[in-house]
Design a protein around this motif. Structure first.
Motif, PDB file in Angstrom:
ATOM      1  N   SER A  78      -1.322  71.740 -21.821  1.00  0.00           N
ATOM      2  CA  SER A  78      -1.222  71.185 -23.167  1.00  0.00           C
ATOM      3  C   SER A  78       0.065  71.675 -23.817  1.00  0.00           C
ATOM      4  O   SER A  78       0.414  72.851 -23.714  1.00  0.00           O
ATOM      5  CB  SER A  78      -2.432  71.640 -23.988  1.00  0.00           C
ATOM      6  N   ALA A  79       0.776  70.782 -24.469  1.00  0.00           N
ATOM      7  CA  ALA A  79       1.985  71.145 -25.202  1.00  0.00           C
ATOM      8  C   ALA A  79       2.168  70.183 -26.360  1.00  0.00           C
ATOM      9  O   ALA A  79       1.828  68.999 -26.259  1.00  0.00           O
ATOM     10  CB  ALA A  79       3.208  71.094 -24.302  1.00  0.00           C
ATOM     11  N   TYR A  80       2.686  70.675 -27.445  1.00  0.00           N
ATOM     12  CA  TYR A  80       3.129  69.834 -28.549  1.00  0.00           C
ATOM     13  C   TYR A  80       4.650  69.805 -28.507  1.00  0.00           C
ATOM     14  O   TYR A  80       5.283  70.852 -28.390  1.00  0.00           O
ATOM     15  CB  TYR A  80       2.658  70.384 -29.897  1.00  0.00           C
ATOM     16  N   ALA A  81       5.207  68.638 -28.571  1.00  0.00           N
ATOM     17  CA  ALA A  81       6.664  68.496 -28.554  1.00  0.00           C
ATOM     18  C   ALA A  81       7.059  67.407 -29.530  1.00  0.00           C
ATOM     19  O   ALA A  81       6.285  66.485 -29.804  1.00  0.00           O
ATOM     20  CB  ALA A  81       7.140  68.147 -27.144  1.00  0.00           C
ATOM     21  N   ARG A  82       8.263  67.511 -30.040  1.00  0.00           N
ATOM     22  CA  ARG A  82       8.759  66.445 -30.905  1.00  0.00           C
ATOM     23  C   ARG A  82      10.240  66.266 -30.654  1.00  0.00           C
ATOM     24  O   ARG A  82      10.964  67.220 -30.367  1.00  0.00           O
ATOM     25  CB  ARG A  82       8.437  66.718 -32.355  1.00  0.00           C
ATOM     26  N   LEU A  83      10.675  65.040 -30.755  1.00  0.00           N
ATOM     27  CA  LEU A  83      12.083  64.703 -30.587  1.00  0.00           C
ATOM     28  C   LEU A  83      12.787  64.865 -31.925  1.00  0.00           C
ATOM     29  O   LEU A  83      12.276  64.435 -32.962  1.00  0.00           O
ATOM     30  CB  LEU A  83      12.231  63.258 -30.108  1.00  0.00           C
ATOM     31  N   ASP A 123       7.734  59.555 -34.246  1.00  0.00           N
ATOM     32  CA  ASP A 123       6.350  59.907 -33.887  1.00  0.00           C
ATOM     33  C   ASP A 123       5.979  61.315 -34.331  1.00  0.00           C
ATOM     34  O   ASP A 123       4.802  61.657 -34.376  1.00  0.00           O
ATOM     35  CB  ASP A 123       6.142  59.808 -32.369  1.00  0.00           C
ATOM     36  N   GLY A 124       6.964  62.156 -34.631  1.00  0.00           N
ATOM     37  CA  GLY A 124       6.668  63.541 -35.002  1.00  0.00           C
ATOM     38  C   GLY A 124       6.151  64.318 -33.802  1.00  0.00           C
ATOM     39  O   GLY A 124       6.545  64.066 -32.662  1.00  0.00           O
ATOM     40  N   TRP A 125       5.258  65.251 -34.049  1.00  0.00           N
ATOM     41  CA  TRP A 125       4.709  66.089 -32.975  1.00  0.00           C
ATOM     42  C   TRP A 125       3.790  65.252 -32.093  1.00  0.00           C
ATOM     43  O   TRP A 125       2.861  64.616 -32.571  1.00  0.00           O
ATOM     44  CB  TRP A 125       3.943  67.273 -33.543  1.00  0.00           C
ATOM     45  N   ILE A 126       4.036  65.282 -30.802  1.00  0.00           N
ATOM     46  CA  ILE A 126       3.242  64.548 -29.817  1.00  0.00           C
ATOM     47  C   ILE A 126       2.485  65.572 -28.978  1.00  0.00           C
ATOM     48  O   ILE A 126       3.066  66.542 -28.497  1.00  0.00           O
ATOM     49  CB  ILE A 126       4.146  63.680 -28.915  1.00  0.00           C
TER      50      ILE A 126
END
Length: 142
Positions: A78-83, A123-126
């Motif tokens: 699991s990871a949260y990522a954002r561009l 999309d913000g944090w995915i």
């Protein structure tokens, strides 16, 4: 080509044991940034900080850790990522968690347990999440 991504990450056994050190990415401790720049930022998904990367020129570049897995066991990834920027000339970008498994004979296997093929800055944090079944020939993972 410049891609900038922020990460907050977790790799755990199915029954919930966290395998990463500093999995909340509150600092750069225990994280390796191969061929990219990493720094800590207060813009985060949770906690106090996150790791921000820049200077990526290849899709596989990102912060990583070396850990040992048990052959044949299942792990939750699991990871949260954002561009922080969109790739010029492309409508969407692919975000994924890639696991590189190195076997005792030096060969590697690349596994992508989580993927978001339609990511945009807006999309913000995915939340990238999935399951990883450790190959029976494994030695190290990073």
């Amino acid at each position: 080509m410049l891609w900038v991504v922020r990460f907050a990450c977790l790799l755990s056994l199915v029954w919930g044991q966290d395998l990463l050190q500093n999995s909340g990415m509150e600092s750069l401790d225990h994280w390796h940034c191969f061929g990219i720049q990493c720094h800590v930022t207060s813009t985060r998904h949770s906690g106090s900080h996150a790791i921000q990367t820049s200077g990526r020129t290849q899709y596989y570049q990102g912060p990583g850790q070396k850990i040992t897995l048990h052959p044949g066991r299942s792990y939750n990834v699991s990871a949260y990522a954002r561009l922080l920027n969109d790739h010029p000339g492309e409508l969407r970008q692919n975000m994924q968690i890639e696991v590189a498994v190195t076997f005792p004979d030096g060969t590697k296997q690349y596994i992508n347990p989580a993927n978001e093929p339609m990511a945009r800055k807006s999309d913000g944090w995915i939340h990238l999440k999935g399951d990883l079944n450790a190959p029976n020939r494994r030695k190290y993972i990073h």
